[in-house]
Enzyme design. Structure first.
Site, PDB file in Angstrom:
ATOM      1  N   HIS A   1     -38.092  -0.615   0.997  1.00  4.34           N
ATOM      2  CA  HIS A   1     -38.015   0.600   0.702  1.00  4.34           C
ATOM      3  C   HIS A   1     -38.805   1.045  -0.275  1.00  4.34           C
ATOM      4  O   HIS A   1     -39.705   1.775  -0.645  1.00  4.34           O
ATOM      5  CB  HIS A   1     -36.735   1.301   0.723  1.00  4.34           C
ATOM      6  CG  HIS A   1     -36.598   2.686  -0.058  1.00  4.34           C
ATOM      7  ND1 HIS A   1     -37.245   3.687   0.785  1.00  4.34           N
ATOM      8  CD2 HIS A   1     -36.017   3.176  -1.034  1.00  4.34           C
ATOM      9  CE1 HIS A   1     -37.181   4.742   0.382  1.00  4.34           C
ATOM     10  NE2 HIS A   1     -36.736   4.559  -0.875  1.00  4.34           N
TER      11      HIS A   1
ATOM     12  N   TYR B   1     -29.979  -5.392   5.428  1.00  3.99           N
ATOM     13  CA  TYR B   1     -29.903  -4.595   6.821  1.00  3.99           C
ATOM     14  C   TYR B   1     -30.789  -4.748   7.793  1.00  3.99           C
ATOM     15  O   TYR B   1     -30.702  -4.347   8.973  1.00  3.99           O
ATOM     16  CB  TYR B   1     -29.834  -3.012   6.188  1.00  3.99           C
ATOM     17  CG  TYR B   1     -30.877  -2.597   5.512  1.00  3.99           C
ATOM     18  CD1 TYR B   1     -32.258  -2.491   6.228  1.00  3.99           C
ATOM     19  CD2 TYR B   1     -31.073  -2.588   3.979  1.00  3.99           C
ATOM     20  CE1 TYR B   1     -33.419  -1.808   5.330  1.00  3.99           C
ATOM     21  CE2 TYR B   1     -32.177  -2.270   3.430  1.00  3.99           C
ATOM     22  CZ  TYR B   1     -33.401  -1.763   4.110  1.00  3.99           C
ATOM     23  OH  TYR B   1     -34.406  -1.515   3.372  1.00  3.99           O
TER      24      TYR B   1
ATOM     25  N   ARG C   1     -42.363   0.223   8.524  1.00  2.00           N
ATOM     26  CA  ARG C   1     -42.562   0.025   6.872  1.00  2.00           C
ATOM     27  C   ARG C   1     -42.281  -1.451   6.869  1.00  2.00           C
ATOM     28  O   ARG C   1     -41.293  -2.028   6.920  1.00  2.00           O
ATOM     29  CB  ARG C   1     -41.109   0.503   6.202  1.00  2.00           C
ATOM     30  CG  ARG C   1     -41.212   0.608   4.885  1.00  2.00           C
ATOM     31  CD  ARG C   1     -39.969   1.097   4.086  1.00  2.00           C
ATOM     32  NE  ARG C   1     -38.803  -0.022   4.061  1.00  2.00           N
ATOM     33  CZ  ARG C   1     -37.578  -0.003   3.938  1.00  2.00           C
ATOM     34  NH1 ARG C   1     -37.133   1.159   4.215  1.00  2.00           N
ATOM     35  NH2 ARG C   1     -37.030  -1.182   4.290  1.00  2.00           N
TER      36      ARG C   1
END
Ligand SMILES: Cc1ncc(C[n+]2csc(CCOP(=O)(O)OP(=O)(O)O)c2C)c(N)n1
Ligand SMILES: [Mg+2]
Lengths: 366, 326
Positions: free
Chosen positions: A264, A273, A260
């Protein structure tokens, strides 16, 4: 071809690849693919257009035209490759990120925007495209796919079903139950997991301690891991497993190993993160550039072709931009439309109440 | 010690204090660790208390609540986060069949001090499944307690009280109010009991009973009604199970008129229970039928329609006009 789909992990190689990141064509003993020149070009065109749709939708969200967008950046090959493996009658159950698959099923990207703009909870007719509505509740659709496949089985139709889900979704009860159902009923379904390494902020090791494709063995059907950034490998592997399903071979699991590249969704902040440098290695495996190199190397396309695709992508972006802004807002009464297939007195009553209430403003009673 | 913080931050502070006060308290859920939750409610807690006490779980709500049951049996006090209202349903079985019943089935031998935090409600322009108001399902389930704060101060204290409660508590967080700020006195101890409502605004003419996200809406409506000479009393119920009925009846005895407001669909919602109880307890005090303002008997609509689905100031005042017309 289908007889020798490896059921065991690691034989001969863990990752099926037909195109190296440098765009070099390699071969695989179990999965091969011969395409006509224009098929290669048309795969490339899809990759570029799908990426353009994604970039435009992200921009539209930033401009406030969409409430949210879930980007597929980096996953174009996994989606276009698997989507193009489907026959028209095959049925597809997506998550909320399958914009590339939707594209291959003939869903107008503008219809995808309707959900993210907040003018619809659906957006297209699933039966028109053999492409179910997006499913936001993680994993729900995998059971639907198996049920659909059980129907196909009873109809003795020459049809396969594909269920998309993510690495995070692999933890859900629904997904694991769908594996069991598919195995027990020998359902003609392909489970297509896009392992993009992340479930929002949770890396893969929060979901599994073995490669996901190997889980299939425990459920009693074959699992295979494919280079998800290699559109040719994804196409070949998905084709083979769909055909296996159509021929009565039962379910299988494909893990498309990908990444990815974006957040998100547009609401997410991945800098909290993961390191930006984590992306570097994956940038070198870019699915679009890989096929572009191949086309150049093999002299399958010239500058005029690439310019033409870019122009087409630009035109699509313009159409999306204009189309998105002019998507009509639903009327308040549409809240009550199609809640039930048959008349329902409470819905009718509340609808009438809302109409009267809104009219009281227009009549200047307030 | 008073700090002006958002409701979300007040929850963080409350959770932090709960973790400090009792080493058995755990915080678990999807993305609650490094990310600090999608609403940042658990921000910094993993860093401060370590990965054994504040941890990310696999993506499976039934698993989250089911393992919380086991942890509770082992003496821990899990505080689980469900990422959004619409995603609690995979856990519904564990909540309704196990969490809610364990204490009774074990004849008190196995308490279930589990807190299930759920951001709920609409008004944030989200895609579907992110704006639901599922409180009635839980309040309808014997064995569960259901509470919802509406202010940062309540958020800070109520989460700590929920963690200390020996029973399972479904802790509903009004997500559209996460960013609203107010002073919170973090010293001392909780100003009142957890399972009691409060008068958010005293008034004489009509009682508005509401909770969570609708408290702000009703206070705004009361301010607007004031301009027109109507003095509305606003009750923040805070606890939906048990329901602080004394607070409501005491108010209705004075105002003689009641409107219940919630985002959840009106049909079989909390308002139905409140209306029924009030007419049982103080039928003769009522000057008008109890009215309910809430969501419709329809799936939560796409976000461009949500302003028509959610009760707002005008719809509340419309109901107020109607009870005053009697
Ligand atoms: C049942 C449920 N729980 C939580 C969520 C919130 N949520 C949305 S996407 C997501 C992560 C999904 O990860 P993955 O399955 O890997 O798919 P990806 O987003 O990476 O495509 C989560 C937790 C949800 N949509 N449904
Ligand atoms: Mg993922």
């Amino acid at each position: 071809m289908r007889a020798d789909i490896p059921a065991e992990p690691g034989t001969p190689a863990e990752l099926v690849q037909l195109l190296t990141p440098e765009g070099e064509r390699v071969h695989h003993p179990d999965y091969d693919l011969t395409l006509a020149d224009d098929e290669y070009r048309s795969l490339f065109r899809d990759l570029v257009l799908v990426r353009r749709v994604d970039v435009e939708a992200t921009a539209l969200q930033r401009q406030g035209e969409l409430g949210l967008w879930a980007s597929l950046l980096g996953q174009e090959a996994a989606q276009v490759g698997s989507g193009r493996a489907l026959q028209p009658d095959d049925f597809c159950f997506p998550t909320y990120r399958e914009h590339g698959v939707a594209f291959t099923r003939g869903v107008d990207p503008l219809q995808l925007l309707a959900l993210f703009r907040g003018v619809s909870n659906g957006g297209w007719d699933p039966h028109e495209h053999n492409f179910a509505l997006y499913t936001i509740v993680i994993g729900n659709q995998c059971l639907h796919a198996v049920g659909y496949a059980m129907g196909v089985q009873r109809d003795q139709a020459d049809t396969a079903v594909i269920a998309y889900f993510g690495d995070g979704a692999s933890s859900q009860g629904d997904v694991n139950e769908s594996f069991i159902w598919a195995a027990v009923f020998d359902a003609p379904v392909v489970f297509f997991c896009q392992n993009n390494q992340w479930a929002i902020s949770e890396p893969l090791e929060k979901q599994t301690r073995i490669p996901l494709y190997r889980r299939a063995a425990g459920f009693g059907f074959p699992g295979v891991r494919v280079d998800g950034n290699d559109v040719l490998a994804v196409l070949a592997v998905t084709r083979a497993h769909l055909q296996r399903a159509r021929e009565g071979g039962g379910p299988s699991l494909i893990e498309a190993f990908t990444y990815r590249m974006g957040a998100h969704t547009t609401s997410d902040d991945p800098t909290r993160y993961r390191l930006a440098s984590d992306l570097e290695a994956w940038k070198l495996k870019d699915p679009v550039e890989r096929l572009r190199s191949f086309l150049w190397r093999q002299q399958l396309a010239d500058q005029a072709f690439f310019d033409g695709v870019d122009a087409e992508a630009e035109a699509l972006a313009v159409r999306l931009r204009d189309g998105c802004r002019s998507l009509p807002d639903p009327t308040p009464e549409q809240i009550f439309d199609q809640v039930y297939a048959e008349p329902h007195p409470l819905v009718a009553q509340e609808r009438a109440e809302l109409t009267a209430y809104l009219a009281s403003f227009e009549e200047g009673h307030r | 010690m008073s700090e002006t913080v958002t409701l979300a931050k007040a929850l963080t502070l409350g959770l932090r204090r709960a973790l400090e006060d009792d080493p058995k308290v755990l915080v678990m859920g999807e993305d609650v660790g490094k990310l600090g939750g999608v609403f940042r409610v658990t921000d910094g807690l993993q860093k401060e208390f370590g990965e054994s006490r504040v941890f990310d779980t696999p993506l499976a709500e039934s698993g989250i609540v089911g393992t919380a049951v086991g942890l509770a049996m082992r003496g821990y006090r899990p505080v689980v986060e469900i990422q959004f209202d619409g995603f609690v349903f995979p856990a519904f079985d564990q909540i309704v069949s196990q969490v809610a019943k364990m204490h009774a089935r074990s004849r008190g031998d196995v308490p279930m001090p589990v807190v299930i935090r759920i951001p709920y409600g609409g008004g944030i322009g989200a895609v579907e499944h992110h704006s639901e108001s599922p409180e009635a399902y839980f309040a309808h389930t014997p064995g569960l307690r259901v509470v919802t704060p509406s202010t940062p101060a309540d958020a800070y204290w109520m989460i700590q009280q929920a963690v200390r409660c020996a029973d399972p508590v479904v802790f509903l967080e009004p997500k559209r109010r996460y960013w609203e700020k107010a002073p919170v006195d973090t010293g001392g101890s909780a100003p009142g009991p957890l399972f009691a409502g409060r008068v958010a605004r005293p008034g004489r003419d009509v009682t508005l009973a509401c909770y969570g996200p609708m408290v702000r809406t009703c206070l705004d409506a009361a301010a607007a009604a004031q301009q027109e000479g109507h003095d509305l009393e606003v009750l923040d119920l805070r606890s939906l199970s048990p329901l602080d009925l004394d607070l409501v009846t005491e108010s209705v005895e004075r105002t003689h008129r009641l409107v219940v407001v919630h985002e959840a669909p009106v049909f079989l919602g909390l308002g139905a229970e409140i209306a029924a109880r009030v007419q049982e307890c103080c039928f003769y005090a009522l000057e008008a039928p109890v009215l309910r303002v809430g969501g419709y008997h329809a799936p939560y609509p796409p976000s461009r329609l949500e302003e028509h689905f959610l009760p707002d100031l005008d719809r509340v005042l419309d109901a107020v006009d109607r009870v005053l017309a009697h």
